[in-house]
Design a protein around this motif. Structure first.
Motif, PDB file in Angstrom:
ATOM      1  N   UNK A 301       4.217 -22.390  -6.278  1.00  0.00           N
ATOM      2  CA  UNK A 301       5.477 -22.038  -5.618  1.00  0.00           C
ATOM      3  C   UNK A 301       5.358 -20.825  -4.703  1.00  0.00           C
ATOM      4  N   UNK A 302       4.188 -20.264  -4.593  1.00  0.00           N
ATOM      5  CA  UNK A 302       4.029 -19.029  -3.826  1.00  0.00           C
ATOM      6  C   UNK A 302       4.292 -19.212  -2.340  1.00  0.00           C
ATOM      7  N   UNK A 303       4.126 -20.430  -1.824  1.00  0.00           N
ATOM      8  CA  UNK A 303       4.357 -20.679  -0.399  1.00  0.00           C
ATOM      9  C   UNK A 303       5.794 -20.355   0.015  1.00  0.00           C
ATOM     10  N   UNK A 304       6.716 -20.329  -0.941  1.00  0.00           N
ATOM     11  CA  UNK A 304       8.140 -20.186  -0.629  1.00  0.00           C
ATOM     12  C   UNK A 304       8.575 -18.726  -0.434  1.00  0.00           C
ATOM     13  N   UNK A 305       7.670 -17.786  -0.689  1.00  0.00           N
ATOM     14  CA  UNK A 305       8.085 -16.389  -0.750  1.00  0.00           C
ATOM     15  C   UNK A 305       7.466 -15.515   0.324  1.00  0.00           C
ATOM     16  N   UNK A 306       8.058 -14.315   0.422  1.00  0.00           N
ATOM     17  CA  UNK A 306       7.438 -13.195   1.105  1.00  0.00           C
ATOM     18  C   UNK A 306       7.058 -12.195   0.021  1.00  0.00           C
ATOM     19  N   UNK A 307       6.139 -11.278   0.350  1.00  0.00           N
ATOM     20  CA  UNK A 307       5.589 -10.399  -0.678  1.00  0.00           C
ATOM     21  C   UNK A 307       5.516  -8.966  -0.154  1.00  0.00           C
ATOM     22  N   UNK A 308       5.761  -8.004  -1.058  1.00  0.00           N
ATOM     23  CA  UNK A 308       5.674  -6.607  -0.658  1.00  0.00           C
ATOM     24  C   UNK A 308       5.018  -5.786  -1.757  1.00  0.00           C
ATOM     25  N   UNK A 346       8.464  -3.418   4.291  1.00  0.00           N
ATOM     26  CA  UNK A 346       8.733  -4.767   4.771  1.00  0.00           C
ATOM     27  C   UNK A 346       7.838  -5.784   4.051  1.00  0.00           C
ATOM     28  N   UNK A 347       8.370  -6.967   3.752  1.00  0.00           N
ATOM     29  CA  UNK A 347       7.561  -7.994   3.096  1.00  0.00           C
ATOM     30  C   UNK A 347       6.748  -8.805   4.097  1.00  0.00           C
ATOM     31  N   UNK A 348       5.727  -9.471   3.584  1.00  0.00           N
ATOM     32  CA  UNK A 348       4.826 -10.292   4.400  1.00  0.00           C
ATOM     33  C   UNK A 348       4.954 -11.743   3.942  1.00  0.00           C
ATOM     34  N   UNK A 349       5.104 -12.675   4.889  1.00  0.00           N
ATOM     35  CA  UNK A 349       5.238 -14.095   4.564  1.00  0.00           C
ATOM     36  C   UNK A 349       3.898 -14.679   4.122  1.00  0.00           C
ATOM     37  N   UNK A 350       3.960 -15.714   3.319  1.00  0.00           N
ATOM     38  CA  UNK A 350       2.760 -16.354   2.767  1.00  0.00           C
ATOM     39  C   UNK A 350       1.758 -16.701   3.864  1.00  0.00           C
ATOM     40  N   UNK A 351       2.225 -17.367   4.916  1.00  0.00           N
ATOM     41  CA  UNK A 351       1.305 -17.833   5.956  1.00  0.00           C
ATOM     42  C   UNK A 351       0.629 -16.691   6.705  1.00  0.00           C
ATOM     43  N   UNK A 352       1.242 -15.516   6.687  1.00  0.00           N
ATOM     44  CA  UNK A 352       0.656 -14.381   7.388  1.00  0.00           C
ATOM     45  C   UNK A 352      -0.587 -13.841   6.688  1.00  0.00           C
ATOM     46  N   UNK A 353      -0.785 -14.231   5.427  1.00  0.00           N
ATOM     47  CA  UNK A 353      -1.986 -13.810   4.697  1.00  0.00           C
ATOM     48  C   UNK A 353      -3.168 -14.743   4.938  1.00  0.00           C
ATOM     49  N   UNK A 374       2.835  -7.317 -11.707  1.00  0.00           N
ATOM     50  CA  UNK A 374       3.715  -6.248 -11.266  1.00  0.00           C
ATOM     51  C   UNK A 374       3.197  -5.483 -10.066  1.00  0.00           C
ATOM     52  N   UNK A 375       2.017  -5.853  -9.553  1.00  0.00           N
ATOM     53  CA  UNK A 375       1.433  -5.153  -8.408  1.00  0.00           C
ATOM     54  C   UNK A 375       2.273  -5.374  -7.144  1.00  0.00           C
ATOM     55  N   UNK A 376       2.884  -6.548  -7.020  1.00  0.00           N
ATOM     56  CA  UNK A 376       3.666  -6.898  -5.828  1.00  0.00           C
ATOM     57  C   UNK A 376       4.979  -7.531  -6.244  1.00  0.00           C
ATOM     58  N   UNK A 377       5.928  -7.548  -5.319  1.00  0.00           N
ATOM     59  CA  UNK A 377       7.229  -8.181  -5.542  1.00  0.00           C
ATOM     60  C   UNK A 377       7.392  -9.377  -4.622  1.00  0.00           C
ATOM     61  N   UNK A 378       8.223 -10.330  -5.055  1.00  0.00           N
ATOM     62  CA  UNK A 378       8.528 -11.496  -4.231  1.00  0.00           C
ATOM     63  C   UNK A 378       9.889 -11.321  -3.574  1.00  0.00           C
ATOM     64  N   UNK A 379      10.041 -11.961  -2.413  1.00  0.00           N
ATOM     65  CA  UNK A 379      11.283 -11.877  -1.644  1.00  0.00           C
ATOM     66  C   UNK A 379      11.614 -13.241  -1.071  1.00  0.00           C
ATOM     67  N   UNK A 380      12.893 -13.423  -0.793  1.00  0.00           N
ATOM     68  CA  UNK A 380      13.333 -14.688  -0.209  1.00  0.00           C
ATOM     69  C   UNK A 380      13.687 -14.556   1.263  1.00  0.00           C
TER      70      UNK A 380
END
Length: 473
Positions: A301-308, A346-353, A374-380
């Motif tokens: 399900x990680x493709x659905x998120x942004x990460x910070x 600011x969060x980073x989108x999955x595809x940007x990685x 807990x190293x990173x957070x997910x965002x919508x």
């Protein structure tokens, strides 16, 4: 009728990132729900106080509608004054009892009740869950915080002592000082066993650092109950609400102690997690019992998120959120962490990685490990940023108002950040009338300012940081 204690001692409210619709939506998506987008949603905060939490939400999400209710009419009046000054047309603040919340208010995609459940009588507690059931949209999420057992028992012991010690004090200020003096006496006596002393020092230290409003309305409140998770979940179930998860996702994935013997019962696992870590506070998310959840959550399900993550190199390791550190991280993991740290908050989108890792499956595994640790957070969602190349940069209205009145500003990730004197002065200068050289000249006039050329060299980086924090229009 006795005076409202919240009029006697104001309870200061502020941004709570764990209650933000982005956090609630992200956990919902993690478990297969399709919540309303945070950019176009309806939010209700019960017990909003003067709006310290809901006002920044409304400002940063102008396409959504926010409603705050609280029994303290003076706090609501203060919140309305702030909302009017910020011209927030998407925010309604109402002085009312939560028992009055009915169909006329409509339904909500997200309901927030922080600091309510543990501090009200059983009947009101029951009504709170009923309101969540009645007013939640079909894919809605409710956030409810409460004191948890078994970890709360030490604080309960201290509270019992303070209540006894202040039983004859009617004046709130006197009660606060007398209770604090007892805690200091306990801390300095050193009469307990060496096993108890560190625990007392930690709990008493936290209590003594708290402001008067928090101390009075939490530890000295007439009602302050704590609950085992199993009992809270059962109470929610009686209102046709089910456990969705915790506002901090990583606390649901602690793998340091295997408890596979518990089986697949999510509620049992959560209860045993509380036993193992002696959890003392929960921020639980609920949804309707008819909602179909997809458990367990996994990397797919990680493709659905942004990460910070505030990822940064420190002492030969990479430090992320919640003081989680990685040593000798594989190169792809280090590149992912660096990409987040470079633009934080600011969060980073999955595809940007993908440029850093290449393989989608490998990237999913990396990101899942980073959020469950807990190293990173997910965002919508990600808020659109203003550029800092504007010849006359301007701080947004909220940043300018907060800087002037509180000395703290709310970043676009809903965290509250205290300003140093230089940044506070810069935000005051960022009124949209000054060009770069004017800003440099203005900062150079501050007492103890560095040389003009140093200011000129450092200012672009500071403006870039304000841009990433979402503070520029």
């Amino acid at each position: 009728m006795p005076e409202n204690p919240y009029h006697q001692i104001p309870y200061l409210t502020g941004p709570m990132v764990d209650s933000h619709p982005d956090r609630l939506a992200s956990v919902a998506i993690l478990f297969g729900m399709t919540p309303a987008p945070v950019t176009a949603c309806r939010v209700l905060e019960i017990g909003c106080g003067s709006g310290g939490n809901i006002v920044p939400m409304a400002f940063h999400l102008p396409g959504s509608h926010f409603t705050g209710v609280d029994l303290a009419d003076q706090a609501i009046a203060e919140g309305r004054r702030v909302a009017n000054e910020l011209e927030l047309a998407n925010l309604e603040l109402t002085a009312m009892d939560l028992c009055e919340i009915g169909p006329a208010m409509g339904n909500f995609d997200y309901i927030i009740a922080h600091g309510v459940y543990s501090w009200v009588p059983d009947s009101i507690r029951d009504r709170l869950l009923a309101v969540c059931r009645e007013r939640l949209a079909p894919q809605g999420v409710a956030y409810i915080s409460y004191n948890a057992l078994p970890g709360r028992y030490v604080r309960i012991m201290l509270r019992d002592m303070m209540l006894y010690h202040t039983q004859h004090c009617d004046d709130p200020g006197e009660r606060i000082e007398k209770a604090r003096s007892l805690l200091r006496m306990l801390l300095e006596a050193h009469l307990v066993s060496s096993n108890w002393q560190p625990m007392l020092e930690e709990e008493i230290g936290l209590a003594l650092k708290s402001d008067d409003g928090w101390f009075f309305h939490d530890d000295l409140a007439a009602i302050n109950d704590a609950f085992y998770f199993r009992d809270f979940a059962a109470h929610a179930a009686r209102h046709s609400l089910q456990y969705l998860g915790e506002a901090r996702p990583h606390v649901m994935f602690d793998s340091r102690v295997p408890i596979d013997w518990v089986g697949g019962d999510v509620l049992e696992r959560e209860q045993y997690f509380d036993y193992l870590c002696l959890r003392l506070f929960r921020q639980t998310l609920l949804c309707g019992s008819e909602v179909r959840l997809e458990r367990p959550a996994g990397p797919e399900r990680m493709d659905r998120f942004l990460f910070s993550s505030p990822a940064r190199q420190a002492d030969g390791q990479i430090e992320g959120r919640h003081s989680v550190c990685m040593t000798e991280a594989p190169e792809p993991v280090a590149r992912v962490a660096a990409a987040m740290g470079a633009v934080f908050p600011q969060p980073v989108a999955f595809d940007e990685f993908l440029e850093s890792v290449g393989d989608r499956e490998h990237l999913r595994a990396i990101l899942f490990a980073l959020i469950t640790s807990g190293f990173a957070s997910i965002h919508s969602h990600r808020r659109a940023l203003a550029g800092n190349r504007n010849p006359r940069p301007r701080a947004d209205r909220l940043a300018r108002w907060q800087s002037a009145h509180t000395g703290k500003v709310t970043f676009s990730d809903h965290t509250s950040n205290k300003l140093d004197s230089v940044t506070r002065a810069l935000i005051e200068l960022l009124d949209g009338t000054r060009q770069f050289d004017d800003l440099v000249a203005g900062l150079a006039q501050l007492e103890g300012a560095p040389p003009l050329e140093d200011i000129r060299a450092q200012l672009p980086q500071v403006l870039d940081q304000l841009m990433h924090a979402g503070l520029l229009e």
